[in-house]
Design a protein around this motif. Structure first.
Motif, mmCIF file in Angstrom:
data_model
loop_
_atom_site.group_PDB
_atom_site.id
_atom_site.type_symbol
_atom_site.label_atom_id
_atom_site.label_comp_id
_atom_site.label_asym_id
_atom_site.label_seq_id
_atom_site.Cartn_x
_atom_site.Cartn_y
_atom_site.Cartn_z
ATOM 1 N N ALA A 112 0.833 -1.209 0.000
ATOM 2 C CA ALA A 112 0.000 0.000 0.000
ATOM 3 C C ALA A 112 0.866 1.257 0.000
ATOM 4 O O ALA A 112 0.605 2.199 -0.761
ATOM 5 C CB ALA A 112 -0.941 -0.010 1.204
ATOM 6 N N TYR A 116 0.938 3.900 -3.077
ATOM 7 C CA TYR A 116 0.400 5.231 -2.780
ATOM 8 C C TYR A 116 1.474 6.324 -2.887
ATOM 9 O O TYR A 116 1.296 7.306 -3.598
ATOM 10 C CB TYR A 116 -0.223 5.235 -1.384
ATOM 11 N N ILE A 123 -6.351 5.852 -3.430
ATOM 12 C CA ILE A 123 -6.833 4.780 -2.565
ATOM 13 C C ILE A 123 -7.789 3.851 -3.305
ATOM 14 O O ILE A 123 -7.721 2.623 -3.156
ATOM 15 C CB ILE A 123 -7.455 5.369 -1.291
ATOM 16 N N ILE A 126 -5.762 1.529 -5.529
ATOM 17 C CA ILE A 126 -5.037 0.536 -4.730
ATOM 18 C C ILE A 126 -5.997 -0.539 -4.242
ATOM 19 O O ILE A 126 -5.683 -1.729 -4.272
ATOM 20 C CB ILE A 126 -4.309 1.208 -3.549
ATOM 21 N N ALA A 127 -7.187 -0.128 -3.810
ATOM 22 C CA ALA A 127 -8.189 -1.085 -3.348
ATOM 23 C C ALA A 127 -8.554 -2.049 -4.472
ATOM 24 O O ALA A 127 -8.675 -3.259 -4.256
ATOM 25 C CB ALA A 127 -9.429 -0.351 -2.841
ATOM 26 N N THR A 130 -5.459 -4.448 -5.124
ATOM 27 C CA THR A 130 -5.178 -5.413 -4.062
ATOM 28 C C THR A 130 -6.405 -6.209 -3.639
ATOM 29 O O THR A 130 -6.327 -7.060 -2.757
ATOM 30 C CB THR A 130 -4.578 -4.701 -2.831
ATOM 31 N N VAL A 137 -7.452 -0.133 2.819
ATOM 32 C CA VAL A 137 -6.254 0.541 2.306
ATOM 33 C C VAL A 137 -5.916 1.731 3.193
ATOM 34 O O VAL A 137 -4.748 1.928 3.570
ATOM 35 C CB VAL A 137 -6.448 0.998 0.839
#
Length: 156
Positions: A112, A116, A123, A126-127, A130, A137
């Motif tokens: 993360a 980032y 965010i 990334i969510a 992942t 996150v």
């Protein structure tokens, strides 16, 4: 997306791919293996990319999966003697204090933080990459910042 465009994307994403791989894997050779496998799979599965705008996210998701695959294989191979010894990344003294503090984080937090702060993803992205919620996150980033602050202030 055409194969030529994917090739250009890969060349433009070299640093990003290395940062992501290094945030999950300690060994540079493993990072190279994961990146090569991810590139091969990306070319093989180019037809599964639904929107060209998400091509880099798609590529990094493939890389993350490859890194996890290497980590699973290494877990099966590690001997008891290796577990009793010091971590291999601790033996190196050429890394900065920040890098060593990052390696002290959990895999999820490291990933993360890398995505980032180093790669500039938001965010939500990334969510999606992942496969966790946005609040997860945010929590990982908050815990990572706290732990990094503690670790880096110890060294002063």
């Amino acid at each position: 997306m055409k194969r030529e465009q994917l090739g250009q994307l890969i060349l433009a994403s070299e640093d990003s791919m290395y940062h992501v791989a290094k945030s999950l894997l300690y060994n540079d050779a493993d990072c190279q293996d994961a990146i090569q496998e991810a590139i091969a799979k990306a070319f093989d599965k180019i037809g599964t990319l639904k929107q060209d705008t998400y091509a880099k996210t798609w590529l990094l998701r493939i890389l993350i999966n490859e890194c996890y695959g290497i980590m699973r294989k290494e877990k099966k191979i590690i001997s008891l003697k290796t577990c009793e010894q010091e971590e291999p990344w601790m033996e190196r003294q050429d890394y900065s204090d920040l890098y060593e503090a990052l390696m002290g984080l959990t895999e999820e937090a490291r990933l993360a933080v890398t995505l980032y702060y180093m790669e500039g993803y938001n965010i939500r992205e990334i969510a999606r990459m992942t496969k966790v919620t946005e609040s997860a996150v945010k929590s990982r980033l908050a815990r990572a910042r706290t732990k990094l602050k503690e670790e880096l202030s110890k060294e002063d």
